[in-house]
Design a protein around this motif. Structure first.
Motif, short mmCIF file in Angstrom:
data_model
loop_
_atom_site.label_atom_id
_atom_site.label_comp_id
_atom_site.label_asym_id
_atom_site.label_seq_id
_atom_site.Cartn_x
_atom_site.Cartn_y
_atom_site.Cartn_z
N GLU A 63 0.83 -1.21 0.00
CA GLU A 63 0.00 0.00 0.00
C GLU A 63 0.86 1.26 0.00
N GLU A 64 1.99 1.24 0.73
CA GLU A 64 2.88 2.40 0.75
C GLU A 64 3.48 2.65 -0.64
N GLY A 65 3.90 1.57 -1.29
CA GLY A 65 4.43 1.70 -2.64
C GLY A 65 3.38 2.22 -3.60
N LEU A 66 2.15 1.73 -3.42
CA LEU A 66 1.04 2.13 -4.28
C LEU A 66 0.74 3.63 -4.14
N GLN A 67 0.81 4.15 -2.92
CA GLN A 67 0.54 5.58 -2.69
C GLN A 67 1.53 6.47 -3.44
N ILE A 68 2.81 6.09 -3.44
CA ILE A 68 3.82 6.88 -4.15
C ILE A 68 3.55 6.87 -5.65
N ILE A 69 3.26 5.70 -6.20
CA ILE A 69 3.02 5.59 -7.63
C ILE A 69 1.75 6.34 -8.04
N ASP A 70 0.70 6.20 -7.24
CA ASP A 70 -0.56 6.92 -7.55
C ASP A 70 -0.32 8.42 -7.61
N LYS A 71 0.51 8.93 -6.72
CA LYS A 71 0.80 10.37 -6.68
C LYS A 71 1.44 10.82 -7.99
N TYR A 72 2.37 10.01 -8.52
CA TYR A 72 3.04 10.41 -9.75
C TYR A 72 2.17 10.25 -10.99
N LEU A 73 1.24 9.32 -10.93
CA LEU A 73 0.34 9.18 -12.07
C LEU A 73 -0.70 10.31 -12.10
N GLU A 74 -0.93 10.95 -10.96
CA GLU A 74 -1.87 12.07 -10.91
C GLU A 74 -1.22 13.38 -11.34
N THR A 75 0.11 13.44 -11.35
CA THR A 75 0.82 14.66 -11.76
C THR A 75 1.32 14.51 -13.19
N SER A 76 1.77 15.61 -13.76
CA SER A 76 2.21 15.59 -15.17
C SER A 76 3.67 15.19 -15.26
N VAL A 77 3.95 13.90 -15.03
CA VAL A 77 5.31 13.39 -15.14
C VAL A 77 5.62 13.09 -16.61
N THR A 78 6.89 12.84 -16.88
CA THR A 78 7.29 12.50 -18.25
C THR A 78 6.66 11.17 -18.66
N TYR A 108 2.97 2.92 -14.43
CA TYR A 108 1.87 1.99 -14.74
C TYR A 108 2.33 0.54 -14.58
N TYR A 109 3.55 0.25 -15.08
CA TYR A 109 4.07 -1.11 -15.01
C TYR A 109 4.26 -1.55 -13.56
N GLU A 110 4.89 -0.69 -12.75
CA GLU A 110 5.13 -1.05 -11.35
C GLU A 110 3.82 -1.14 -10.57
N ARG A 111 2.86 -0.26 -10.89
CA ARG A 111 1.58 -0.33 -10.20
C ARG A 111 0.85 -1.62 -10.56
N SER A 112 1.00 -2.06 -11.81
CA SER A 112 0.36 -3.32 -12.21
C SER A 112 0.88 -4.49 -11.39
N ARG A 113 2.17 -4.47 -11.08
CA ARG A 113 2.77 -5.56 -10.30
C ARG A 113 2.21 -5.57 -8.87
N ILE A 114 2.02 -4.37 -8.32
CA ILE A 114 1.46 -4.29 -6.97
C ILE A 114 0.00 -4.74 -6.98
N LYS A 115 -0.76 -4.28 -7.99
CA LYS A 115 -2.17 -4.67 -8.08
C LYS A 115 -2.29 -6.20 -8.22
#
Length: 444
Positions: A143-158, A166-173
């Motif tokens: 869940e901690e890892g997921l929170q960090i990734i969600d934050k970056y997907l909500e912002t305008s990252v490269t 997306y790839y790392e979040r898929s592994r956690i999901k």
């Protein structure tokens, strides 16, 4: 190190072609992610020392190294500053690959706390956070890892970071049991990497989809994506290729094609043995035992499982040991040894609970209940636990397991004299999940 307003104006002119007439300053500033007033100060030289966040935004916007925004006389020292954090991030990447995730987490937290400016100047701040998310997930803090990734997907990252996120979040999901959501995230990643020519990440995402589609019984798509990943493998004797062959073997097992599965698994096992990767050799033996199981050779399956169990114990793989106990329970059930089946499945439940794997613990419980039913044990006291298991499988869309759990529930109802309710439940399973009927027979 002096910021160059001249270089900024040259970059803007090159990007927009006569920016004063073609697009407003406010619109340009919005594209970059800063205010129009601040951009005006940078352009006319009034603001001589922009902060690391602004430098990072400008370099990402123009797709350049941050050095190119500064005067040339201090480029040498600037490069030293920008590259000072890269070796540390490379070390963390290596620590994660070696499963020394706790050490990686400590180093990354220290880096993000004490060297944020250097990370931002080097355009590595997002990368450092993504490594931290991966390390947290690998350490079990999903869940901690997921929170960090969600934050970056909500912002305008490269786009490169977004694809990796997306790839790392898929592994956690996937680890959390949300297989369909894992598929959706991986498809988003593939869409980005296909457009941006990133063959390494394309290979990883294709391999991941092979695993995920297999888990939701979409076997043809699983094989397509495994084979797609193999096209990017240069060395056929590499462990990377062995992992894909292993995945193909598992998929053909699920398709009830033990001979094809055995071919892929034996090839993978040979490669693992050459690299002395004994945990993977154990995993191959485990799945080769399932080939024997499908062929009805339960004694042969048990021999291979004991080989796998011995290696899993030597490599201290708790998950591997738990799966071996599951397989021993299934073989004992088929041989009519329901007492051993109950014992082995109970061991599996305890080990899966040790590593907080609720889903696999629930699956092992079903085998235990199946054996108990055939041993004519009284199961009236398990309805509450079974209700929870059914809810879990339904919430995570594990349809095969959901059907099997419902069937066990119907048997318990019938044994307790609730014949009408049991009949209705049998009817519901048959009508709604007909496509799974062949897969929910006991110890399938």
């Amino acid at each position: 190190m002096k910021f160059s307003s001249h270089k900024l104006n040259m970059l803007l002119t090159s990007k927009y072609n006569e920016i004063d007439t073609s697009k407003s300053l406010r619109a340009i500033a919005s594209d970059i992610g800063i205010s129009a007033g601040y951009l005006a100060l940078l352009r006319n030289g009034s603001k001589k020392n922009p902060g690391p966040r602004t430098v990072a935004k400008l370099s990402q916007f123009f797709n350049i190294h941050p050095n190119e925004l500064f005067e040339n006389e201090n480029v040498a020292s600037a490069k030293m500053n920008f590259s000072s954090v890269k070796p540390t991030l490379d070390l963390c990447d290596e620590l994660i690959s070696m499963d020394r995730v706790d050490k990686a987490i400590d180093v990354l937290n220290s880096l993000l706390k004490n060297q944020e400016e250097e990370l931002r100047l080097a355009n590595l701040y997002e990368h450092a956070n993504m490594l931290l998310a991966v390390a947290l997930a690998r350490s079990g803090k999903l869940e901690e890892g997921l929170q960090i990734i969600d934050k970056y997907l909500e912002t305008s990252v490269t786009m490169a970071v977004k694809a990796l996120a997306y790839y790392e979040r898929s592994r956690i999901k996937y680890k959390l049991g949300y297989f369909q959501k894992a598929i959706e995230d991986t498809q988003n990643a593939i869409e980005i990497v296909s457009a941006n020519d990133n063959p390494e990440l394309f290979k990883k995402t294709s391999y991941a989809l092979g695993i995920y589609y297999g888990r939701v019984s979409r076997y043809a798509l699983s094989i397509i994506h495994y084979e797609q990943a193999r096209r990017f493998i240069d060395d056929q004797n590499s462990e990377e290729n062995a992992n894909i062959l292993f995945g193909l073997g598992q998929t053909y097992l699920l398709m009830n094609e033990p001979k094809t599965a055995e071919h892929h698994l034996l090839t993978a096992k040979g490669i693992y043995e050459a690299f002395e990767n004994f945990e993977s050799v154990a995993n191959a033996n485990h799945n080769l035992s399932r080939c024997k199981y499908l062929e009805g050779d339960y004694d042969g399956a048990i021999r291979l499982i004991h080989q796998a169990l011995e290696l899993h114990q030597k490599t201290q793989s708790i998950r591997g040991i738990a799966y071996d106990y599951v397989e021993l329970a299934r073989c004992a059930f088929k041989k009519g040894d329901f007492i051993t089946s109950k014992e082995m499945s109970n061991r599996a439940v305890n080990m899966f609970e040790t590593i907080n794997d609720e889903g696999q613990a629930a699956r092992a419980r079903l085998i235990h209940y199946e054996a108990a039913i055939y041993a004519k044990d009284k199961l009236s006291n398990i309805t509450e636990t079974l209700d929870h298991i059914i809810q879990y499988f339904n919430a995570h869309n594990w349809l095969r397991e959901f059907c099997k759990a419902q069937r066990i529930y119907a048997i318990i109802l019938e044994s307790n004299g609730n014949h009408k309710e049991a009949f209705q439940l049998y009817k519901q399973i048959t009508n709604k999940y007909e496509c799974y009927l062949d897969e929910i027979m006991f110890t399938d």
